[in-house]
Design an enzyme around this catalytic site. Structure first.
Site, PDB file in Angstrom:
ATOM      1  N   GLY A 190       0.826  -1.211   0.000  1.00  0.00           N
ATOM      2  CA  GLY A 190       0.000   0.000   0.000  1.00  0.00           C
ATOM      3  C   GLY A 190       0.856   1.255   0.000  1.00  0.00           C
ATOM      4  O   GLY A 190       1.920   1.285   0.616  1.00  0.00           O
TER       5      GLY A 190
ATOM      6  N   SER B 196      15.233  10.933  -0.968  1.00  0.00           N
ATOM      7  CA  SER B 196      16.365  10.862  -0.052  1.00  0.00           C
ATOM      8  C   SER B 196      17.349   9.776  -0.454  1.00  0.00           C
ATOM      9  O   SER B 196      18.571   9.974  -0.431  1.00  0.00           O
ATOM     10  CB  SER B 196      15.859  10.612   1.375  1.00  0.00           C
ATOM     11  OG  SER B 196      16.943  10.496   2.271  1.00  0.00           O
TER      12      SER B 196
ATOM     13  N   ARG C  50       1.072  -5.555  -6.299  1.00  0.00           N
ATOM     14  CA  ARG C  50       1.237  -6.852  -5.646  1.00  0.00           C
ATOM     15  C   ARG C  50       1.873  -7.804  -6.664  1.00  0.00           C
ATOM     16  O   ARG C  50       1.650  -7.665  -7.861  1.00  0.00           O
ATOM     17  CB  ARG C  50      -0.117  -7.416  -5.219  1.00  0.00           C
ATOM     18  CG  ARG C  50      -0.964  -6.455  -4.398  1.00  0.00           C
ATOM     19  CD  ARG C  50      -0.525  -6.364  -2.967  1.00  0.00           C
ATOM     20  NE  ARG C  50      -1.311  -5.389  -2.202  1.00  0.00           N
ATOM     21  CZ  ARG C  50      -1.039  -5.017  -0.969  1.00  0.00           C
ATOM     22  NH1 ARG C  50       0.028  -5.509  -0.355  1.00  0.00           N
ATOM     23  NH2 ARG C  50      -1.784  -4.145  -0.337  1.00  0.00           N
TER      24      ARG C  50
ATOM     25  N   ASP D 220       5.059  -4.942   6.152  1.00  0.00           N
ATOM     26  CA  ASP D 220       5.583  -6.264   6.499  1.00  0.00           C
ATOM     27  C   ASP D 220       5.637  -7.224   5.304  1.00  0.00           C
ATOM     28  O   ASP D 220       6.534  -8.055   5.219  1.00  0.00           O
ATOM     29  CB  ASP D 220       4.805  -6.884   7.668  1.00  0.00           C
ATOM     30  CG  ASP D 220       3.304  -6.958   7.430  1.00  0.00           C
ATOM     31  OD1 ASP D 220       2.855  -6.573   6.332  1.00  0.00           O
ATOM     32  OD2 ASP D 220       2.586  -7.394   8.341  1.00  0.00           O
TER      33      ASP D 220
ATOM     34  N   THR E 292       3.870   2.796   5.848  1.00  0.00           N
ATOM     35  CA  THR E 292       2.483   2.347   6.022  1.00  0.00           C
ATOM     36  C   THR E 292       1.808   3.270   7.023  1.00  0.00           C
ATOM     37  O   THR E 292       2.401   3.608   8.045  1.00  0.00           O
ATOM     38  CB  THR E 292       2.406   0.887   6.527  1.00  0.00           C
ATOM     39  OG1 THR E 292       1.072   0.619   6.984  1.00  0.00           O
ATOM     40  CG2 THR E 292       3.364   0.624   7.667  1.00  0.00           C
TER      41      THR E 292
ATOM     42  N   ASP F 104      -0.592   2.595   8.985  1.00  0.00           N
ATOM     43  CA  ASP F 104      -1.105   1.906  10.178  1.00  0.00           C
ATOM     44  C   ASP F 104      -0.154   1.945  11.375  1.00  0.00           C
ATOM     45  O   ASP F 104      -0.571   1.679  12.503  1.00  0.00           O
ATOM     46  CB  ASP F 104      -1.416   0.436   9.850  1.00  0.00           C
ATOM     47  CG  ASP F 104      -2.654   0.286   8.977  1.00  0.00           C
ATOM     48  OD1 ASP F 104      -3.449   1.238   8.918  1.00  0.00           O
ATOM     49  OD2 ASP F 104      -2.814  -0.775   8.357  1.00  0.00           O
TER      50      ASP F 104
ATOM     51  N   ASP G 127       2.125  -0.125  12.172  1.00  0.00           N
ATOM     52  CA  ASP G 127       2.066  -1.454  12.783  1.00  0.00           C
ATOM     53  C   ASP G 127       3.353  -2.255  12.604  1.00  0.00           C
ATOM     54  O   ASP G 127       3.335  -3.483  12.611  1.00  0.00           O
ATOM     55  CB  ASP G 127       0.885  -2.243  12.206  1.00  0.00           C
ATOM     56  CG  ASP G 127       0.968  -2.403  10.687  1.00  0.00           C
ATOM     57  OD1 ASP G 127       1.836  -1.768  10.062  1.00  0.00           O
ATOM     58  OD2 ASP G 127       0.156  -3.160  10.129  1.00  0.00           O
TER      59      ASP G 127
ATOM     60  N   ARG H 186     -26.632  14.534  16.386  1.00  0.00           N
ATOM     61  CA  ARG H 186     -26.449  13.171  15.903  1.00  0.00           C
ATOM     62  C   ARG H 186     -25.262  12.479  16.568  1.00  0.00           C
ATOM     63  O   ARG H 186     -24.345  13.122  17.073  1.00  0.00           O
ATOM     64  CB  ARG H 186     -26.223  13.177  14.379  1.00  0.00           C
ATOM     65  CG  ARG H 186     -27.499  13.391  13.581  1.00  0.00           C
ATOM     66  CD  ARG H 186     -27.205  13.480  12.103  1.00  0.00           C
ATOM     67  NE  ARG H 186     -28.434  13.701  11.340  1.00  0.00           N
ATOM     68  CZ  ARG H 186     -28.473  14.200  10.123  1.00  0.00           C
ATOM     69  NH1 ARG H 186     -27.340  14.536   9.504  1.00  0.00           N
ATOM     70  NH2 ARG H 186     -29.615  14.363   9.498  1.00  0.00           N
TER      71      ARG H 186
ATOM     72  N   GLY I  87      -6.949   0.538  10.321  1.00  0.00           N
ATOM     73  CA  GLY I  87      -6.282  -0.100  11.444  1.00  0.00           C
ATOM     74  C   GLY I  87      -6.849  -1.479  11.677  1.00  0.00           C
ATOM     75  O   GLY I  87      -7.526  -1.724  12.671  1.00  0.00           O
ATOM     76  N   ARG I  88      -6.588  -2.385  10.756  1.00  0.00           N
ATOM     77  CA  ARG I  88      -7.185  -3.722  10.816  1.00  0.00           C
ATOM     78  C   ARG I  88      -6.716  -4.488  12.044  1.00  0.00           C
ATOM     79  O   ARG I  88      -7.496  -5.155  12.714  1.00  0.00           O
ATOM     80  CB  ARG I  88      -6.834  -4.493   9.538  1.00  0.00           C
ATOM     81  CG  ARG I  88      -7.507  -5.843   9.422  1.00  0.00           C
ATOM     82  CD  ARG I  88      -7.250  -6.476   8.061  1.00  0.00           C
ATOM     83  NE  ARG I  88      -5.832  -6.667   7.798  1.00  0.00           N
ATOM     84  CZ  ARG I  88      -5.130  -5.943   6.921  1.00  0.00           C
ATOM     85  NH1 ARG I  88      -5.721  -4.985   6.232  1.00  0.00           N
ATOM     86  NH2 ARG I  88      -3.842  -6.165   6.724  1.00  0.00           N
TER      87      ARG I  88
ATOM     88  N   GLY J  37     -11.167  14.751  20.197  1.00  0.00           N
ATOM     89  CA  GLY J  37     -12.114  14.840  21.302  1.00  0.00           C
ATOM     90  C   GLY J  37     -13.292  13.900  21.173  1.00  0.00           C
ATOM     91  O   GLY J  37     -14.421  14.241  21.550  1.00  0.00           O
TER      92      GLY J  37
ATOM     93  N   GLU K 187     -15.995  10.970  21.861  1.00  0.00           N
ATOM     94  CA  GLU K 187     -16.640  10.536  23.097  1.00  0.00           C
ATOM     95  C   GLU K 187     -16.310   9.077  23.429  1.00  0.00           C
ATOM     96  O   GLU K 187     -16.362   8.678  24.588  1.00  0.00           O
ATOM     97  CB  GLU K 187     -18.162  10.693  22.991  1.00  0.00           C
ATOM     98  CG  GLU K 187     -18.653  12.099  23.274  1.00  0.00           C
ATOM     99  CD  GLU K 187     -18.193  13.110  22.225  1.00  0.00           C
ATOM    100  OE1 GLU K 187     -17.839  14.242  22.606  1.00  0.00           O
ATOM    101  OE2 GLU K 187     -18.188  12.762  21.022  1.00  0.00           O
TER     102      GLU K 187
ATOM    103  N   MET L  93      -9.048   7.754   1.668  1.00  0.00           N
ATOM    104  CA  MET L  93      -8.626   9.158   1.761  1.00  0.00           C
ATOM    105  C   MET L  93      -7.528   9.324   2.826  1.00  0.00           C
ATOM    106  O   MET L  93      -6.719  10.246   2.761  1.00  0.00           O
ATOM    107  CB  MET L  93      -9.808  10.080   2.091  1.00  0.00           C
ATOM    108  CG  MET L  93     -10.288  10.003   3.523  1.00  0.00           C
ATOM    109  SD  MET L  93     -11.316  11.407   3.986  1.00  0.00           S
ATOM    110  CE  MET L  93     -12.756  11.137   2.985  1.00  0.00           C
TER     111      MET L  93
END
Length: 328
Positions: A15, A26, A76, A107, A130, A132, A134, A167, A175-176, A190, A192, A259
């Site tokens: 990805g 660089s 891929r 990974d 990545t 994520d 991770d 609403r 973030g699987r 912020g 809830e 996005m």
């Protein structure tokens, strides 16, 4: 400087993430600084198999530090998963006189590089790209900071609508397997409530939290949900459950999707990419191989690729506690 490395190939795989172009820049300019050749490998491992190479110099990478995505493209490659595919890739690299590789990705990219290194003793160095965050061995992966800023900006806009119409919004972020994005943007925007894979909040506690928010006078709420959260199979099931049990809320779902992976990289990611590219090339020239470049305590460090792949990136427990206090 190692005399054996005269030409380095650079590629992006898996990805895309903001900061990949800055890292390519660089790597290319560090090669130019050390007066060695650099070759761009297009379309990741598939391009390596097909010999889709292009010589790059310092001028080849002008004007890309601010661009998202990757100029080298990404793809891929099922063929590279086979010994035959990797043999083709090795033959193409030798034909082009490429002596070492810098691979930018996650990974899956690092697993391919590690296997390739073990089969052909070919020098490889990884840069973690990545959103994520991770990957073990670095506090920040390329694109993570940009993704956080993108998501916080979007949630700020959603809150305007949520408060205008009283609403409850469920906002699903990427973030699987890890909740770094959800936890950080939840605190930063912020929210809830924050639902992440590392913490099984449970549906009853979610309802209790939302009821407390309602009783305290909140007329609208934002719940940030990591796509791998354990409560429900997906965010729409969460919405249905709340609809059934809390009729006083008008609920909506916003899935932010890809996005989060686009856009111009933040200053932090541009600087990080620049540091990582220099460290990757200079480590190869020092004779090191089979490592990933990472950031720990604001220093560039090397982590063996197998550790980077197998290790678990830990959620920030202090931030988890902060989130509990902030959602009071």
């Amino acid at each position: 400087m190692s005399k054996t490395i005269k030409k380095i190939g650079v590629m992006t795989s898996g990805g895309d993430s903001p900061g990949m172009n800055a890292a390519i820049r660089s790597v290319v300019r560090t090669c130019a600084y050390h007066q060695i050749e650099c070759v761009g490998i297009y379309r990741g491992y598939q391009g390596m198999i097909e010999g889709d190479f292009k010589a790059m110099n310092a001028r080849s990478v002008k004007g890309i530090i601010n661009k998202g995505g990757t100029i080298l493209k990404s793809a891929r490659s099922n063929e590279f998963r086979t010994p035959e595919g990797r043999k083709k890739a090795y033959d193409k690299l030798k034909e082009a006189n490429i002596d070492a590789l810098v691979t930018i990705g996650g990974d899956g990219t690092f697993t391919g590089a590690m296997i390739f290194n073990s089969e052909y003793n070919f020098p490889v160095m990884g840069i973690p790209g990545t959103i994520d965050n991770d990957i073990y061995g670095t506090s920040h992966t390329l694109g993570y900071d940009t993704a956080l800023n993108t998501v916080v900006e979007v949630i700020d806009k959603i809150r305007d609508t949520a408060s205008s119409h009283n609403r409850l919004f469920f906002v699903e972020v990427m973030g699987r397997d890890v909740g770094h994005i959800a936890l950080n943007v939840g605190v930063g925007a912020g929210a809830e409530e924050i639902l992440i894979p590392e913490e099984d909040l449970g549906l009853d506690r979610l309802l209790e939290s939302l009821r407390r928010s309602k009783q305290s006078g909140k007329s609208s709420s934002i719940v940030v949900v990591a796509e791998g959260d354990k409560i429900g199979k997906n965010v729409f099931e969460l919405k249905d459950y709340v609809d059934e049990n809390m009729a006083e809320y008008e609920t909506r779902v916003s899935v932010l999707g890809h996005m989060q992976r686009g856009g111009s990289p933040s200053c932090f990611d541009r600087v990080l990419a620049s540091r990582m590219g220099v460290k990757a090339v200079e480590s190869l020239l020092e004779g090191k191989s089979n490592f990933m470049v990472g950031l720990l305590n604001d220093k560039m460090v090397l982590t063996p690729l197998d550790q980077a792949i197998k290790g678990q990136s830990k959620i920030n427990l202090e931030l988890l506690r902060v989130s509990d206090i902030m959602t009071t």
